[in-house]
Design a protein around this motif. Structure first.
Motif, mmCIF file in Angstrom:
data_model
loop_
_atom_site.group_PDB
_atom_site.id
_atom_site.type_symbol
_atom_site.label_atom_id
_atom_site.label_comp_id
_atom_site.label_asym_id
_atom_site.label_seq_id
_atom_site.Cartn_x
_atom_site.Cartn_y
_atom_site.Cartn_z
ATOM 1 N N ASN A 26 0.829 -1.208 0.000
ATOM 2 C CA ASN A 26 0.000 0.000 0.000
ATOM 3 C C ASN A 26 0.868 1.265 0.000
ATOM 4 O O ASN A 26 0.667 2.180 0.809
ATOM 5 N N ILE A 27 1.860 1.263 -0.893
ATOM 6 C CA ILE A 27 2.755 2.405 -1.065
ATOM 7 C C ILE A 27 2.873 2.682 -2.560
ATOM 8 O O ILE A 27 2.302 1.971 -3.380
ATOM 9 N N ASP A 45 8.135 -1.667 9.446
ATOM 10 C CA ASP A 45 6.829 -2.242 9.108
ATOM 11 C C ASP A 45 6.832 -2.803 7.695
ATOM 12 O O ASP A 45 6.311 -3.893 7.448
ATOM 13 N N ASN A 46 7.413 -2.065 6.769
ATOM 14 C CA ASN A 46 7.478 -2.553 5.394
ATOM 15 C C ASN A 46 8.443 -3.727 5.260
ATOM 16 O O ASN A 46 8.196 -4.634 4.461
ATOM 17 N N LEU A 47 9.518 -3.741 6.030
ATOM 18 C CA LEU A 47 10.402 -4.909 6.021
ATOM 19 C C LEU A 47 9.667 -6.151 6.499
ATOM 20 O O LEU A 47 9.808 -7.235 5.926
ATOM 21 N N ARG A 48 8.860 -5.981 7.542
ATOM 22 C CA ARG A 48 8.082 -7.108 8.055
ATOM 23 C C ARG A 48 7.087 -7.603 7.005
ATOM 24 O O ARG A 48 6.954 -8.802 6.768
ATOM 25 N N ARG A 49 6.425 -6.670 6.336
ATOM 26 C CA ARG A 49 5.470 -7.059 5.284
ATOM 27 C C ARG A 49 6.174 -7.728 4.106
ATOM 28 O O ARG A 49 5.645 -8.672 3.523
ATOM 29 N N LEU A 50 7.350 -7.215 3.766
ATOM 30 C CA LEU A 50 8.109 -7.836 2.681
ATOM 31 C C LEU A 50 8.514 -9.267 3.034
ATOM 32 O O LEU A 50 8.469 -10.157 2.191
ATOM 33 N N SER A 57 12.283 -15.086 6.634
ATOM 34 C CA SER A 57 12.483 -14.349 7.881
ATOM 35 C C SER A 57 13.056 -12.966 7.577
ATOM 36 O O SER A 57 13.596 -12.723 6.493
ATOM 37 N N LEU A 58 12.950 -12.074 8.550
ATOM 38 C CA LEU A 58 13.552 -10.749 8.396
ATOM 39 C C LEU A 58 15.051 -10.864 8.192
ATOM 40 O O LEU A 58 15.651 -10.121 7.409
ATOM 41 N N ASP A 59 15.673 -11.796 8.898
ATOM 42 C CA ASP A 59 17.109 -12.003 8.761
ATOM 43 C C ASP A 59 17.463 -12.395 7.328
ATOM 44 O O ASP A 59 18.409 -11.870 6.750
ATOM 45 N N GLN A 60 16.706 -13.315 6.761
ATOM 46 C CA GLN A 60 16.947 -13.715 5.377
ATOM 47 C C GLN A 60 16.705 -12.554 4.422
ATOM 48 O O GLN A 60 17.426 -12.403 3.441
#
Length: 111
Positions: A26-27, A45-50, A57-60
């Motif tokens: 939604n951007i 927040d966008n990193l989490r959604r991605l 995972s966020l780490d990956q």
């Protein structure tokens, strides 16, 4: 690998366009383009959604590799109810139930 390269690589692996990713988050498409060009970075927040979009995972997402392989248990009440085996654990989790019980006992003792 730089995050801008990682974002573009993941998007292309999943055969998404920048418009597809922008629509999911939604951007604007321009924001996705800026991230992939290294002119800006997604917020947490966008990193989490991605990471949800690409199912990693966020780490990956950030580094391209999985550093921690332990899975964190979810905090849902259905899966954790059997884990609480002592009365103390039950009362710690359901402390509020003491109020109606004490109310019934005090009413019973009063009469």
């Amino acid at each position: 690998m730089k995050i801008e390269n990682r974002l573009k690589e993941l998007r292309e692996q999943h055969k998404y366009t920048q418009d597809d990713v922008a629509g999911f988050l939604n951007i604007s498409r321009q924001s996705v383009s800026k991230w992939e060009l290294g002119k800006g970075y997604p917020d947490i927040d966008n990193l989490r959604r991605l990471s949800d979009l690409y199912k990693i995972s966020l780490d990956q997402l950030i580094t391209g590799e999985e550093k921690y392989h332990t899975q964190v248990a979810s905090d849902s009440t259905d899966s954790n109810e059997s884990d609480h085996k002592t009365v103390g654990d039950f009362l710690w989790r359901h402390w509020w139930i003491l109020f109606p019980i004490l109310g019934v006992i005090s009413t019973w003792l009063y009469y």
